[in-house]
Scaffold this active site. Structure first.
Site, short mmCIF file in Angstrom:
data_model
loop_
_atom_site.label_atom_id
_atom_site.label_comp_id
_atom_site.label_asym_id
_atom_site.label_seq_id
_atom_site.Cartn_x
_atom_site.Cartn_y
_atom_site.Cartn_z
N TYR A 1 0.51 -1.42 0.35
CA TYR A 1 -0.03 0.35 -0.21
C TYR A 1 0.74 1.26 0.27
CZ TYR A 1 -3.58 -3.65 1.45
OH TYR A 1 -4.65 -4.32 1.35
N LEU B 1 -17.45 -3.35 2.43
CA LEU B 1 -18.46 -2.48 1.95
C LEU B 1 -19.14 -2.95 0.04
CD1 LEU B 1 -18.02 0.70 4.04
CD2 LEU B 1 -19.99 -1.14 4.60
N1 LIG Z 1 -5.67 -8.32 1.68
C1 LIG Z 1 -6.13 -7.47 0.41
O1 LIG Z 1 -6.17 -8.63 -0.59
C2 LIG Z 1 -7.15 -6.50 -0.30
C3 LIG Z 1 -7.45 -6.10 -0.70
C4 LIG Z 1 -8.32 -5.38 -1.43
C5 LIG Z 1 -8.40 -4.41 0.25
N2 LIG Z 1 -7.47 -4.88 1.36
C6 LIG Z 1 -7.90 -4.10 2.62
O2 LIG Z 1 -9.62 -4.23 2.87
C7 LIG Z 1 -9.62 -2.47 3.08
C8 LIG Z 1 -11.29 -2.14 2.83
O3 LIG Z 1 -11.30 -2.61 1.69
P1 LIG Z 1 -11.87 -1.28 0.33
O4 LIG Z 1 -11.17 -0.74 0.35
O5 LIG Z 1 -11.43 -1.84 -1.05
O6 LIG Z 1 -13.01 -1.42 0.12
P2 LIG Z 1 -14.52 -1.21 1.40
O7 LIG Z 1 -14.56 -1.28 2.79
O8 LIG Z 1 -15.59 -2.01 1.13
O9 LIG Z 1 -15.15 0.48 0.36
C9 LIG Z 1 -14.57 1.60 0.88
C10 LIG Z 1 -15.39 2.80 -0.10
O10 LIG Z 1 -16.36 3.02 1.00
C11 LIG Z 1 -16.30 4.52 0.97
N3 LIG Z 1 -17.05 4.40 2.15
C12 LIG Z 1 -16.62 3.61 3.66
N4 LIG Z 1 -17.57 3.57 4.57
C13 LIG Z 1 -18.43 4.31 4.03
C14 LIG Z 1 -20.06 5.14 4.52
N5 LIG Z 1 -20.34 4.80 5.56
N6 LIG Z 1 -20.68 5.15 3.96
C15 LIG Z 1 -20.63 5.04 2.78
N7 LIG Z 1 -19.23 4.63 1.96
C16 LIG Z 1 -18.22 4.92 3.11
C17 LIG Z 1 -14.95 5.12 1.36
O11 LIG Z 1 -14.89 6.28 0.65
P3 LIG Z 1 -14.54 7.00 1.73
O12 LIG Z 1 -12.64 6.70 2.11
O13 LIG Z 1 -14.60 8.47 1.67
O14 LIG Z 1 -14.89 7.17 2.54
C18 LIG Z 1 -13.64 4.19 -0.26
O15 LIG Z 1 -14.26 4.49 -1.27
C19 LIG Z 1 -8.25 -1.70 2.36
O16 LIG Z 1 -8.19 -0.54 2.70
C20 LIG Z 1 -7.08 -2.63 2.44
O17 LIG Z 1 -7.00 -2.50 4.19
C21 LIG Z 1 -7.01 -5.90 1.43
#
Ligand SMILES: NC(=O)c1ccc[n+]([C@@H]2O[C@H](COP(=O)([O-])OP(=O)(O)OC[C@H]3O[C@@H](n4cnc5c(N)ncnc54)[C@H](OP(=O)(O)O)[C@@H]3O)[C@@H](O)[C@H]2O)c1
Length: 276
Positions: A51, A191
């Protein structure tokens, strides 16, 4: 401590039932996001060498006003460093960037099975835990087959498997295997990365019934599955709302209404996806 329940890992340590994701924040954004998250009550932060924000995450933890021992800092080993010695060296680099004496949870980011070195990496993770540099060890995006092979060749199963898990991809079989073997399931993209899930009418109806937001319904769904979601938000208001999912419960019909019938991945298939 702050109203957030905790899971007990198979190594005896406990970790909060929800955490903060930090991809794709840069160092400056990650530092701010971690500080506001700690202020809101988060005590688990998820980053990865890939990251490129471990420095910012470490600064956020150092300046967040919360005792270090209360924060579960997670980072991940990149695919390009899967050998035994390479893993030890890569960990040292992560630890230096984070500015920490120890890391709470260290995960192998992806199995990269074609390269076939994740077992070597796992042996090094075991060594890091024995040396006290890492409190708990786990993996990410490992399938049933990869997990079984780790156990067969090293005798040690991961404490955590962080997998793609959201309402479009509920992962029933892998979660059931984790439950039987005492592996805690962490959900990435909890999400569902946006509007397909957040604007879904079925989710909206459940949200209305509880007077909460669709995001809170989705996160509550993870908690009730026994999984540990790591939603990413850089917005302090949404961070607070995402943490506030322990004061209501979904009934069986609502749990069923949230999950979609035909599963669909958003990310790569661990059997073929390669990430270095
Ligand atoms: N191990 C792996 O292979 C892997 C792969 C992908 C991700 N990850 C980890 O998982 C974490 C989460 O996954 P992700 O970032 O892909 O997706 P996510 O958490 O499902 O969604 C993040 C998105 O949702 C928005 N959001 C957050 N809270 C919200 C709410 N209450 N209402 C409306 N929108 C909201 C955020 O924007 P804002 O910031 O503007 O709120 C962002 O655009 C990553 O940050 C990372 O640490 C791991």
């Amino acid at each position: 401590m702050n109203g957030v329940p905790r899971y007990t890992l198979d190594d005896g340590t406990t970790i909060p039932a929800i955490g903060l994701g930090t991809w794709p924040l840069d160092d400056a954004q990650a530092e701010r996001a971690v500080r506001t998250a700690l202020e809101a009550g988060y005590r688990l932060v998820d980053t990865a060498a890939n990251y490129r924000n471990e420095t910012g995450v470490g600064r956020g933890v150092a300046g967040g006003g919360v005792p270090r021992e209360e924060v579960v800092v997670t980072t991940k080993l990149p695919g390009r460093h899967h050998g035994y010695e390479e893993t030890l060296a890569s960990f040292e680099e992560s630890r230096r960037r984070l500015g920490l004496e120890y890391v709470d949870l260290y995960l192998i980011h992806w199995p990269n099975p074609r390269v076939d070195k994740y077992v070597d990496a796992w042996r090094a993770m075991i060594r890091l835990r024995e040396d006290g540099l890492v409190r708990s060890i786990g993996v990410s995006d490992f399938t049933h087959e990869h997990l079984t092979r780790l156990e067969k060749e090293t005798g040690v199963l991961p404490s955590v498997n962080q997998i793609e898990l959201h309402r479009l991809f509920p992962q029933e079989e892998l979660r059931a295997f984790h439950a039987v073997r005492g592996i805690v399931t962490e959900s990435w993209s909890p999400l569902g990365r946006g509007s397909v899930s957040l604007d879904d009418p079925a989710v909206a109806e459940v949200a209305r019934a509880h007077g909460v937001t669709p995001a809170q319904v989705l996160l509550r769904w993870h908690v009730q599955l026994g999984a540990l979601p790591v939603p990413k938000s850089a917005d302090p208001g949404r961070q607070r709302a995402n943490l506030d999912v322990f004061g209501f419960g979904l009934d069986e019909d609502q749990m069923a209404a949230v999950a979609r019938r035909s599963p669909r991945r958003l990310g790569g298939d661990p059997d073929t996806h390669e990430e270095f």
